[in-house]
Design a protein around this motif. Structure first.
Motif, PDB file in Angstrom:
ATOM      1  N   THR A 234      22.386 -30.062 -47.099  1.00 54.83           N
ATOM      2  CA  THR A 234      21.690 -29.022 -46.343  1.00 54.83           C
ATOM      3  C   THR A 234      20.344 -29.553 -45.880  1.00 54.83           C
ATOM      4  O   THR A 234      19.543 -30.036 -46.688  1.00 54.83           O
ATOM      5  CB  THR A 234      21.487 -27.765 -47.213  1.00 54.83           C
ATOM      6  N   LEU A 235      20.094 -29.470 -44.583  1.00 54.58           N
ATOM      7  CA  LEU A 235      18.838 -29.948 -44.012  1.00 54.58           C
ATOM      8  C   LEU A 235      17.678 -29.055 -44.442  1.00 54.58           C
ATOM      9  O   LEU A 235      17.876 -27.902 -44.845  1.00 54.58           O
ATOM     10  CB  LEU A 235      18.939 -29.960 -42.484  1.00 54.58           C
ATOM     11  N   PRO A 236      16.449 -29.550 -44.343  1.00 53.73           N
ATOM     12  CA  PRO A 236      15.280 -28.712 -44.681  1.00 53.73           C
ATOM     13  C   PRO A 236      15.212 -27.421 -43.884  1.00 53.73           C
ATOM     14  O   PRO A 236      14.615 -26.447 -44.335  1.00 53.73           O
ATOM     15  CB  PRO A 236      14.097 -29.630 -44.355  1.00 53.73           C
ATOM     16  N   SER A 237      15.825 -27.394 -42.719  1.00 53.64           N
ATOM     17  CA  SER A 237      15.842 -26.182 -41.895  1.00 53.64           C
ATOM     18  C   SER A 237      16.798 -25.129 -42.432  1.00 53.64           C
ATOM     19  O   SER A 237      16.781 -23.984 -41.978  1.00 53.64           O
ATOM     20  CB  SER A 237      16.270 -26.544 -40.471  1.00 53.64           C
ATOM     21  N   GLY A 238      17.661 -25.525 -43.396  1.00 61.05           N
ATOM     22  CA  GLY A 238      18.674 -24.613 -43.920  1.00 61.05           C
ATOM     23  C   GLY A 238      20.043 -24.834 -43.330  1.00 61.05           C
ATOM     24  O   GLY A 238      21.029 -24.231 -43.772  1.00 61.05           O
ATOM     25  N   THR A 239      20.152 -25.699 -42.319  1.00 59.04           N
ATOM     26  CA  THR A 239      21.450 -26.024 -41.731  1.00 59.04           C
ATOM     27  C   THR A 239      22.279 -26.791 -42.751  1.00 59.04           C
ATOM     28  O   THR A 239      21.836 -27.804 -43.286  1.00 59.04           O
ATOM     29  CB  THR A 239      21.272 -26.864 -40.454  1.00 59.04           C
ATOM     30  N   SER A 240      23.485 -26.308 -43.009  1.00 59.31           N
ATOM     31  CA  SER A 240      24.304 -26.893 -44.070  1.00 59.31           C
ATOM     32  C   SER A 240      25.406 -27.785 -43.501  1.00 59.31           C
ATOM     33  O   SER A 240      25.566 -27.907 -42.283  1.00 59.31           O
ATOM     34  CB  SER A 240      24.919 -25.786 -44.920  1.00 59.31           C
TER      35      SER A 240
ATOM     36  N   GLU B 192      24.134 -37.572 -40.302  1.00 57.88           N
ATOM     37  CA  GLU B 192      23.505 -36.495 -39.544  1.00 57.88           C
ATOM     38  C   GLU B 192      22.107 -36.193 -40.075  1.00 57.88           C
ATOM     39  O   GLU B 192      21.226 -35.787 -39.305  1.00 57.88           O
ATOM     40  CB  GLU B 192      24.388 -35.248 -39.598  1.00 57.88           C
ATOM     41  N   VAL B 193      21.900 -36.400 -41.367  1.00 55.97           N
ATOM     42  CA  VAL B 193      20.547 -36.253 -41.913  1.00 55.97           C
ATOM     43  C   VAL B 193      19.640 -37.343 -41.343  1.00 55.97           C
ATOM     44  O   VAL B 193      18.490 -37.087 -40.975  1.00 55.97           O
ATOM     45  CB  VAL B 193      20.559 -36.294 -43.455  1.00 55.97           C
TER      46      VAL B 193
ATOM     47  N   ILE C  35      13.938 -37.343 -45.183  1.00 57.74           N
ATOM     48  CA  ILE C  35      13.843 -38.639 -45.868  1.00 57.74           C
ATOM     49  C   ILE C  35      13.976 -38.450 -47.375  1.00 57.74           C
ATOM     50  O   ILE C  35      14.670 -39.237 -48.061  1.00 57.74           O
ATOM     51  CB  ILE C  35      12.520 -39.339 -45.521  1.00 57.74           C
ATOM     52  N   LYS C  36      13.331 -37.444 -47.918  1.00 58.84           N
ATOM     53  CA  LYS C  36      13.440 -37.172 -49.359  1.00 58.84           C
ATOM     54  C   LYS C  36      14.888 -36.940 -49.752  1.00 58.84           C
ATOM     55  O   LYS C  36      15.360 -37.450 -50.785  1.00 58.84           O
ATOM     56  CB  LYS C  36      12.578 -35.965 -49.723  1.00 58.84           C
ATOM     57  N   LEU C  37      15.610 -36.202 -48.924  1.00 61.97           N
ATOM     58  CA  LEU C  37      17.027 -35.945 -49.167  1.00 61.97           C
ATOM     59  C   LEU C  37      17.834 -37.243 -49.125  1.00 61.97           C
ATOM     60  O   LEU C  37      18.692 -37.488 -49.979  1.00 61.97           O
ATOM     61  CB  LEU C  37      17.537 -34.962 -48.111  1.00 61.97           C
ATOM     62  N   LEU C  38      17.530 -38.092 -48.152  1.00 62.72           N
ATOM     63  CA  LEU C  38      18.241 -39.360 -48.009  1.00 62.72           C
ATOM     64  C   LEU C  38      17.952 -40.304 -49.169  1.00 62.72           C
ATOM     65  O   LEU C  38      18.831 -41.049 -49.602  1.00 62.72           O
ATOM     66  CB  LEU C  38      17.867 -40.016 -46.678  1.00 62.72           C
ATOM     67  N   GLU C  39      16.741 -40.281 -49.665  1.00 63.45           N
ATOM     68  CA  GLU C  39      16.364 -41.214 -50.724  1.00 63.45           C
ATOM     69  C   GLU C  39      16.789 -40.744 -52.113  1.00 63.45           C
ATOM     70  O   GLU C  39      16.856 -41.547 -53.039  1.00 63.45           O
ATOM     71  CB  GLU C  39      14.849 -41.437 -50.702  1.00 63.45           C
TER      72      GLU C  39
ATOM     73  N   GLN D  98      19.315 -37.510 -53.053  1.00 65.00           N
ATOM     74  CA  GLN D  98      20.699 -37.070 -53.164  1.00 65.00           C
ATOM     75  C   GLN D  98      21.691 -37.926 -52.377  1.00 65.00           C
ATOM     76  O   GLN D  98      22.831 -38.117 -52.799  1.00 65.00           O
ATOM     77  CB  GLN D  98      20.812 -35.617 -52.703  1.00 65.00           C
ATOM     78  N   ALA D  99      21.273 -38.431 -51.208  1.00 67.06           N
ATOM     79  CA  ALA D  99      22.221 -39.114 -50.327  1.00 67.06           C
ATOM     80  C   ALA D  99      22.161 -40.638 -50.409  1.00 67.06           C
ATOM     81  O   ALA D  99      22.963 -41.318 -49.770  1.00 67.06           O
ATOM     82  CB  ALA D  99      21.990 -38.678 -48.879  1.00 67.06           C
ATOM     83  N   ALA D 100      21.242 -41.195 -51.190  1.00 64.57           N
ATOM     84  CA  ALA D 100      21.006 -42.639 -51.158  1.00 64.57           C
ATOM     85  C   ALA D 100      22.263 -43.458 -51.429  1.00 64.57           C
ATOM     86  O   ALA D 100      22.523 -44.462 -50.760  1.00 64.57           O
ATOM     87  CB  ALA D 100      19.912 -43.007 -52.166  1.00 64.57           C
ATOM     88  N   GLN D 101      23.065 -43.037 -52.402  1.00 62.37           N
ATOM     89  CA  GLN D 101      24.245 -43.821 -52.780  1.00 62.37           C
ATOM     90  C   GLN D 101      25.342 -43.784 -51.721  1.00 62.37           C
ATOM     91  O   GLN D 101      26.290 -44.558 -51.790  1.00 62.37           O
ATOM     92  CB  GLN D 101      24.800 -43.317 -54.110  1.00 62.37           C
ATOM     93  N   TYR D 102      25.205 -42.880 -50.749  1.00 63.27           N
ATOM     94  CA  TYR D 102      26.227 -42.746 -49.717  1.00 63.27           C
ATOM     95  C   TYR D 102      25.842 -43.439 -48.412  1.00 63.27           C
ATOM     96  O   TYR D 102      26.582 -43.366 -47.435  1.00 63.27           O
ATOM     97  CB  TYR D 102      26.521 -41.265 -49.456  1.00 63.27           C
ATOM     98  N   LEU D 103      24.680 -44.097 -48.396  1.00 66.99           N
ATOM     99  CA  LEU D 103      24.258 -44.831 -47.207  1.00 66.99           C
ATOM    100  C   LEU D 103      24.752 -46.265 -47.292  1.00 66.99           C
ATOM    101  O   LEU D 103      24.771 -46.878 -48.364  1.00 66.99           O
ATOM    102  CB  LEU D 103      22.729 -44.831 -47.084  1.00 66.99           C
ATOM    103  N   THR D 104      25.125 -46.816 -46.145  1.00 69.37           N
ATOM    104  CA  THR D 104      25.409 -48.246 -46.073  1.00 69.37           C
ATOM    105  C   THR D 104      24.081 -48.999 -45.977  1.00 69.37           C
ATOM    106  O   THR D 104      23.025 -48.386 -45.772  1.00 69.37           O
ATOM    107  CB  THR D 104      26.248 -48.561 -44.834  1.00 69.37           C
TER     108      THR D 104
END
Length: 241
Positions: free
Chosen positions: A168-174, A180-181, A215-219, A221-227
């Motif tokens: 879910t983006l900081p805007s609330g978009t899920s 996409e983040v 960026i906080k979300l990417l670093e 929760q999502a970090a392990q899913y980035l190439t």
């Protein structure tokens, strides 16, 4: 800048004036030609024809058309005016706003301000509210061009991993994938650059907070899913935020 993909293309589009769109576009043409040959599609005399929106969709074999309505002549003019204002604001963006063929249309239904999709390449859809406002046009035409150039990078290199969860983006978009983040953070950083060029400082802080949230979300929760490529792009965007 880290060694790797960003070194090959000289940075991130719209953030780095050193970015070499010709390098990326040439590689995309080659990849599309290869996809076409494997699918048994007819050869084209001019390889640059693989940059047209129709042919881009032809070799996106799981392409999904986004319902849209053709623009009127007046709406086409509004797009041209918005592109001109963006080029005037940041002249270094001119090749990015003019060298990739794009098809613009009106969103068929709903209240979205603008839309585009990796699965329907080089198509930018604009909402009624956007088409009615010069300021919204300026921002959302740029927003969608940012996405289109990241889509080109994604044609060559994965930036997130298969079957990654959504966030879910900081805007609330899920229901947004890690890529996409990244796209949302990229748009925020690019818009900050636009508003700095226009000296519209009141626009900057909300965008900075939003981008930093991405960026906080990417670093975390999502970090392990980035190439590795996704991580490189994330780090470069973070530098701008």
């Amino acid at each position: 800048m880290s060694n790797g993909v960003l070194e090959l293309i000289n940075g991130v589009p719209f953030l780095d004036d050193s970015f070499a769109p010709g390098h990326l576009v040439t590689a995309v043409i080659a990849v599309r030609q290869n996809h076409a040959a494997r699918a048994g599609l007819p050869n084209v005399a001019d390889p640059s024809l693989w940059l047209t929106p129709d042919r881009a969709c032809l070799v996106r074999f799981d392409a999904t058309e986004v319902p849209s309505i053709p623009l009127t002549r007046d709406e086409d003019r509004k797009v041209s005016d918005a592109l001109g204002r963006l080029e005037q604001a940041v002249p270094a963006w001119t090749p990015l706003l003019s060298s990739l063929p794009m098809r613009y249309a009106r969103i068929a239904s709903g209240a979205s301000l603008s839309a585009s999709s990796f699965w329907w390449p080089q198509h930018i859809l604009l909402g009624a509210e956007t088409l009615a406002s010069d300021l919204e046009m300026r921002e959302h035409v740029l927003h969608e061009h940012c996405h289109q150039w990241l889509y080109l990078i994604e044609e060559l290199w994965d930036i997130d991993r298969p079957r990654a969860p959504t966030f879910t983006l900081p805007s609330g978009t899920s229901n947004r994938s890690p890529r996409e983040v990244i796209g949302a953070a990229h748009v925020a950083a690019v818009l900050i650059r636009l508003y700095r060029a226009l000296n519209e400082k009141h626009q900057i802080e909300p965008l900075k907070q939003y981008g930093q949230g991405c960026i906080k979300l990417l670093e975390s929760q999502a970090a392990q899913y980035l190439t590795p490529v996704g991580t490189q792009i994330t780090r470069r965007i973070k530098e701008e935020l």
